[in-house]
Enzyme design. Sequence first.
Site, short mmCIF file in Angstrom:
data_model
loop_
_atom_site.label_atom_id
_atom_site.label_comp_id
_atom_site.label_asym_id
_atom_site.label_seq_id
_atom_site.Cartn_x
_atom_site.Cartn_y
_atom_site.Cartn_z
N HIS A 146 -4.24 1.37 7.97
CA HIS A 146 -2.86 1.86 7.97
C HIS A 146 -2.68 2.98 6.95
CE1 HIS A 146 1.60 1.37 8.31
NE2 HIS A 146 1.52 1.88 7.08
N GLU A 147 -3.16 2.75 5.72
CA GLU A 147 -3.02 3.77 4.68
C GLU A 147 -3.89 4.99 4.98
OE1 GLU A 147 -0.58 3.55 2.71
OE2 GLU A 147 -0.17 1.44 3.14
N CYS A 151 6.19 -0.01 7.61
CA CYS A 151 5.79 1.12 6.78
C CYS A 151 7.01 1.61 6.00
CB CYS A 151 5.25 2.23 7.67
SG CYS A 151 4.68 3.69 6.79
N LEU A 152 6.80 1.91 4.73
CA LEU A 152 7.88 2.45 3.90
C LEU A 152 8.41 3.77 4.45
CD1 LEU A 152 6.33 1.74 0.39
CD2 LEU A 152 8.16 0.45 1.53
N GLN A 181 2.97 9.83 1.46
CA GLN A 181 4.25 9.13 1.48
C GLN A 181 5.12 9.49 0.28
OE1 GLN A 181 2.29 5.14 2.37
NE2 GLN A 181 4.28 4.99 3.39
N GLY A 220 0.84 -1.19 0.00
CA GLY A 220 0.00 0.00 0.00
C GLY A 220 0.88 1.24 0.00
N HIS A 229 -2.32 7.58 7.15
CA HIS A 229 -1.41 8.52 6.47
C HIS A 229 -2.16 9.77 6.02
CE1 HIS A 229 2.37 6.39 6.44
NE2 HIS A 229 1.79 5.30 5.97
#
Length: 187
Positions: free
Chosen positions: A140-141, A98-99, A50, A45, A144
């Site tokens: 999670h997304e 997470c990235l 991000q 995702g 953000h």
Amino acid sequence: MILPVAVYGHPVLRLKAKKVTIDYPGLEQLIKDMWATMYRTDGIGLAAPQVAKSLRVFVIDADVIKDEYPELKGFKKVFINPQLELLAGKKIWMNEGCLSLPLISKRVKRPTRIKLSYQDEHFNSKIEFFEGMAARIIQHEYDHLEGKLFVDYLDPFSRLFLRKRLKDISSGKVRVDYKVLSDIIHD
């Protein structure tokens, strides 16, 4: 095009993302670039913040974990202007990464069922229920877009334990195989 990933400390990760209009210039290209970036970084995702865009957009392709979670087979979607309308079900603990927080993985407790309204990439309005791992990935997304990171759910002791690693990430002292954007701002 592969975009650099904003990592912990970058101010865009703490902003509440702005609603996207159908005439937003370059949206189609941004979504293509988000897919390319997500695949290049081995993510499942990716949210627009991000990639340093404070917009209410995220993409998910969870097919890569279908062997462990068969219900995710073919789960690939674009979410524009999502709104969580319901968090329900039993809350369970699972590891998340997470990235934007490279090399950190921690247990987070989240509800197992959600109701989400959103628009797809053609701006068709949708209302759907998601369960299990799909619900977790979406939450999670979605976080953000609200200026939250999964480390915000950790207890104070766990956050204290991560303080040096977070500082290293924000100051660019982390090595990953994708380009990152950092800015020295500490929570």
